[in-house]
Design a protein around this motif. Structure first.
Motif, PDB file in Angstrom:
ATOM      1  N   GLN A  19       0.834  -1.200   0.000  1.00 58.65           N
ATOM      2  CA  GLN A  19       0.000   0.000   0.000  1.00 58.65           C
ATOM      3  C   GLN A  19       0.871   1.254   0.000  1.00 58.65           C
ATOM      4  N   ASN A  20       1.982   1.220   0.716  1.00 57.46           N
ATOM      5  CA  ASN A  20       2.916   2.359   0.698  1.00 57.46           C
ATOM      6  C   ASN A  20       3.389   2.631  -0.724  1.00 57.46           C
ATOM      7  N   ASP A  21       3.747   1.559  -1.428  1.00 58.52           N
ATOM      8  CA  ASP A  21       4.228   1.710  -2.797  1.00 58.52           C
ATOM      9  C   ASP A  21       3.141   2.249  -3.715  1.00 58.52           C
ATOM     10  N   TYR A  22       1.895   1.821  -3.510  1.00 54.51           N
ATOM     11  CA  TYR A  22       0.799   2.359  -4.316  1.00 54.51           C
ATOM     12  C   TYR A  22       0.688   3.872  -4.120  1.00 54.51           C
ATOM     13  N   ILE A  23       0.792   4.328  -2.870  1.00 49.91           N
ATOM     14  CA  ILE A  23       0.731   5.779  -2.609  1.00 49.91           C
ATOM     15  C   ILE A  23       1.918   6.473  -3.276  1.00 49.91           C
ATOM     16  N   LEU A  24       3.092   5.851  -3.233  1.00 50.27           N
ATOM     17  CA  LEU A  24       4.280   6.431  -3.872  1.00 50.27           C
ATOM     18  C   LEU A  24       4.090   6.522  -5.387  1.00 50.27           C
ATOM     19  N   VAL A  25       3.597   5.454  -5.996  1.00 48.16           N
ATOM     20  CA  VAL A  25       3.381   5.430  -7.447  1.00 48.16           C
ATOM     21  C   VAL A  25       2.370   6.504  -7.844  1.00 48.16           C
ATOM     22  N   ALA A  26       1.257   6.565  -7.127  1.00 52.22           N
ATOM     23  CA  ALA A  26       0.221   7.557  -7.431  1.00 52.22           C
ATOM     24  C   ALA A  26       0.711   8.973  -7.123  1.00 52.22           C
ATOM     25  N   CYS A  82       0.441   5.618   5.346  1.00 51.02           N
ATOM     26  CA  CYS A  82       1.377   5.259   4.266  1.00 51.02           C
ATOM     27  C   CYS A  82       2.330   6.423   3.993  1.00 51.02           C
ATOM     28  N   ALA A  83       1.783   7.635   3.947  1.00 51.29           N
ATOM     29  CA  ALA A  83       2.620   8.816   3.711  1.00 51.29           C
ATOM     30  C   ALA A  83       3.635   8.996   4.839  1.00 51.29           C
ATOM     31  N   ARG A  84       3.207   8.754   6.084  1.00 57.90           N
ATOM     32  CA  ARG A  84       4.155   8.851   7.210  1.00 57.90           C
ATOM     33  C   ARG A  84       5.283   7.837   7.054  1.00 57.90           C
ATOM     34  N   ARG A  85       4.942   6.634   6.619  1.00 57.14           N
ATOM     35  CA  ARG A  85       5.976   5.607   6.418  1.00 57.14           C
ATOM     36  C   ARG A  85       6.920   5.984   5.283  1.00 57.14           C
ATOM     37  N   LEU A  86       6.357   6.538   4.217  1.00 53.58           N
ATOM     38  CA  LEU A  86       7.203   6.971   3.095  1.00 53.58           C
ATOM     39  C   LEU A  86       8.134   8.104   3.522  1.00 53.58           C
ATOM     40  N   LEU A  87       7.622   8.996   4.389  1.00 51.63           N
ATOM     41  CA  LEU A  87       8.480  10.059   4.939  1.00 51.63           C
ATOM     42  C   LEU A  87       9.605   9.456   5.770  1.00 51.63           C
ATOM     43  N   ALA A  88       9.251   8.483   6.600  1.00 54.80           N
ATOM     44  CA  ALA A  88      10.235   7.860   7.488  1.00 54.80           C
ATOM     45  C   ALA A  88      11.335   7.152   6.704  1.00 54.80           C
ATOM     46  N   ASN A  89      10.981   6.508   5.591  1.00 55.61           N
ATOM     47  CA  ASN A  89      12.036   5.831   4.825  1.00 55.61           C
ATOM     48  C   ASN A  89      12.616   6.718   3.724  1.00 55.61           C
TER      49      ASN A  89
END
Length: 177
Positions: free
Chosen positions: A92-99, A134-141
């Protein structure tokens, strides 16, 4: 603190950092091998290639461009075409990143909001349980970074995909069938 000593290792976000008096940092450095061993027991090391993408042989790059999968710079006008370049098994994190990347590239201000990226996913019948998390996780990584934060409670932050995020998108495309 003018007498503080600092030791920092990044190794592409493996990050180990000690800061304090010189004696404290020296003591921590003595224990560093055991600390690393303990960390590796908890989280196994998975080496990844540090070879820059530009070093790929010309024929390999041409083959990838022909298949139209390993190039994130060529964004189609239709989000459905874009999302279908990626494997269905991504997180789901990757889907948010792709979009988010798609929204960013189609935006005049080169950024995206989670709500917009989630809207594109909903149009493709892709349900994200908690897009903000998901956005918080993407920020963290560090695959995205905040361009501006919402000033009021409940207001939306604005993000941009980082270079590391772009590299992650390329790695996802390389896994695509």
């Amino acid at each position: 603190m003018p007498n503080d000593t600092r030791f920092k290792v990044n190794m592409n976000t493996g990050e180990i950092e000690f800061e304090g008096s010189e004696e404290f940092v020296k003591e921590q450095l003595l224990h560093l091998p055991n600390t690393i061993k303990t960390i590796l027991e908890i989280i196994p090391y998975k080496p990844h290639s540090h070879k820059p993408r530009d070093v790929e042989p010309e024929t390999k790059r041409e083959a990838k461009s022909d298949s139209n999968t390993s190039d994130i710079s060529d964004i189609p006008s239709n989000f459905g075409e874009w999302i279908n370049r990626f494997p269905k098994s991504i997180s789901q994190n990757d889907y948010i990143l792709v979009a988010g990347y798609y929204c960013q590239k189609k935006s005049e201000v080169n950024s995206f909001k989670t709500i917009d990226s989630n809207g594109f996913l909903k149009e493709q019948s892709i349900k994200i349980t908690n897009p903000s998390e998901c956005a918080r996780r993407l920020l963290a990584n560090k695959t995205i970074f905040a361009v501006s934060k919402g000033k009021k409670k409940g207001s939306t932050s604005v993000f941009r995909v980082s270079k590391q995020g772009e590299e992650h998108l390329l790695s996802l495309l390389d896994k695509s069938p």
